[in-house]
Design a protein around this motif. Structure first.
Motif, mmCIF file in Angstrom:
data_model
loop_
_atom_site.group_PDB
_atom_site.id
_atom_site.type_symbol
_atom_site.label_atom_id
_atom_site.label_comp_id
_atom_site.label_asym_id
_atom_site.label_seq_id
_atom_site.Cartn_x
_atom_site.Cartn_y
_atom_site.Cartn_z
ATOM 1 N N GLY A 15 -13.241 -42.693 41.772
ATOM 2 C CA GLY A 15 -14.600 -42.586 41.260
ATOM 3 C C GLY A 15 -14.734 -41.866 39.945
ATOM 4 O O GLY A 15 -15.839 -41.587 39.496
ATOM 5 N N THR A 16 -13.619 -41.557 39.280
ATOM 6 C CA THR A 16 -13.685 -40.861 37.996
ATOM 7 C C THR A 16 -14.241 -41.797 36.928
ATOM 8 O O THR A 16 -13.720 -42.898 36.744
ATOM 9 N N ASP A 48 -19.468 -49.669 39.882
ATOM 10 C CA ASP A 48 -20.714 -49.329 39.197
ATOM 11 C C ASP A 48 -20.432 -49.321 37.707
ATOM 12 O O ASP A 48 -19.423 -48.757 37.271
ATOM 13 N N LEU A 49 -21.314 -49.934 36.936
ATOM 14 C CA LEU A 49 -21.149 -49.974 35.492
ATOM 15 C C LEU A 49 -22.365 -49.358 34.824
ATOM 16 O O LEU A 49 -23.499 -49.666 35.188
ATOM 17 N N ASP A 50 -22.120 -48.505 33.850
ATOM 18 C CA ASP A 50 -23.186 -47.907 33.046
ATOM 19 C C ASP A 50 -22.731 -48.002 31.597
ATOM 20 O O ASP A 50 -21.877 -47.225 31.158
ATOM 21 N N VAL A 59 -14.990 -57.953 33.945
ATOM 22 C CA VAL A 59 -14.369 -57.214 35.044
ATOM 23 C C VAL A 59 -13.279 -58.104 35.637
ATOM 24 O O VAL A 59 -13.543 -59.242 36.010
ATOM 25 N N VAL A 60 -12.048 -57.576 35.699
ATOM 26 C CA VAL A 60 -10.901 -58.351 36.184
ATOM 27 C C VAL A 60 -10.176 -57.552 37.260
ATOM 28 O O VAL A 60 -9.884 -56.374 37.076
ATOM 29 N N LEU A 61 -9.913 -58.183 38.379
ATOM 30 C CA LEU A 61 -9.098 -57.615 39.456
ATOM 31 C C LEU A 61 -7.673 -58.118 39.228
ATOM 32 O O LEU A 61 -7.440 -59.324 39.163
ATOM 33 N N ASP A 62 -6.723 -57.194 39.083
ATOM 34 C CA ASP A 62 -5.347 -57.556 38.744
ATOM 35 C C ASP A 62 -4.408 -57.135 39.869
ATOM 36 O O ASP A 62 -3.821 -56.062 39.837
ATOM 37 N N PRO A 63 -4.251 -57.984 40.899
ATOM 38 C CA PRO A 63 -3.385 -57.632 42.022
ATOM 39 C C PRO A 63 -1.918 -57.581 41.589
ATOM 40 O O PRO A 63 -1.517 -58.307 40.678
ATOM 41 N N PRO A 64 -1.118 -56.733 42.234
ATOM 42 C CA PRO A 64 0.274 -56.566 41.803
ATOM 43 C C PRO A 64 1.156 -57.802 41.972
ATOM 44 O O PRO A 64 2.093 -57.986 41.210
ATOM 45 N N LEU A 65 0.886 -58.659 42.935
ATOM 46 C CA LEU A 65 1.766 -59.803 43.188
ATOM 47 C C LEU A 65 1.056 -61.145 43.033
ATOM 48 O O LEU A 65 1.469 -62.147 43.628
ATOM 49 N N ALA A 66 -0.014 -61.174 42.259
ATOM 50 C CA ALA A 66 -0.761 -62.418 42.072
ATOM 51 C C ALA A 66 -1.364 -62.441 40.670
ATOM 52 O O ALA A 66 -1.310 -61.456 39.942
ATOM 53 N N SER A 67 -1.938 -63.556 40.320
ATOM 54 C CA SER A 67 -2.580 -63.696 39.016
ATOM 55 C C SER A 67 -3.884 -62.909 38.969
ATOM 56 O O SER A 67 -4.561 -62.753 39.994
ATOM 57 N N PRO A 68 -4.273 -62.418 37.781
ATOM 58 C CA PRO A 68 -5.553 -61.713 37.639
ATOM 59 C C PRO A 68 -6.732 -62.595 38.058
ATOM 60 O O PRO A 68 -6.717 -63.807 37.862
ATOM 61 N N SER A 78 -26.452 -58.223 32.919
ATOM 62 C CA SER A 78 -27.558 -57.932 32.005
ATOM 63 C C SER A 78 -28.112 -56.564 32.328
ATOM 64 O O SER A 78 -27.816 -55.976 33.359
ATOM 65 N N GLY A 79 -28.903 -56.049 31.427
ATOM 66 C CA GLY A 79 -29.488 -54.730 31.622
ATOM 67 C C GLY A 79 -28.656 -53.661 30.944
ATOM 68 O O GLY A 79 -27.717 -53.934 30.233
ATOM 69 N N ALA A 80 -29.055 -52.434 31.206
ATOM 70 C CA ALA A 80 -28.337 -51.300 30.607
ATOM 71 C C ALA A 80 -28.165 -50.212 31.630
ATOM 72 O O ALA A 80 -28.700 -50.252 32.686
#
Length: 80
Positions: A15-16, A48-50, A59-68, A78-80
């Motif tokens: 959560g940092t 969470d994005l701010d 946003v990309v999930l990059d698993p260790p043994l599979a393609s991103p 959208s939004g801020a």
């Protein structure tokens, strides 16, 4: 027929806050420990994005043994 041991849930969190400078990329790593010989079959992703320019983020999930896996493309937020 043999039966294996099922692991119902394993989790990891980080959560940092991470700053995302304009025109640059930022990376957040989270590790989930599973018992030896186990294979994860599903992932639940929460974030969470701010950011002043949400529409410019990817946003990309990059698993260790599979393609991103692209979760969000620029323009999909959208939004801020």
């Amino acid at each position: 027929m043999g039966f294996g041991r099922d692991l119902r849930w394993a989790n990891g969190a980080n959560g940092t806050p991470v700053a995302i400078p304009d025109g640059m990329a930022a990376t957040r790593s989270v590790w989930v420990d599973v018992p030896p010989g186990s294979t994860p079959v599903g992932v639940e992703l929460r974030y969470d994005l701010d950011h002043a320019a949400l529409a410019s983020l990817r946003v990309v999930l990059d698993p260790p043994l599979a393609s991103p896996i692209t979760v969000r493309t620029p323009g999909s937020l959208s939004g801020a």
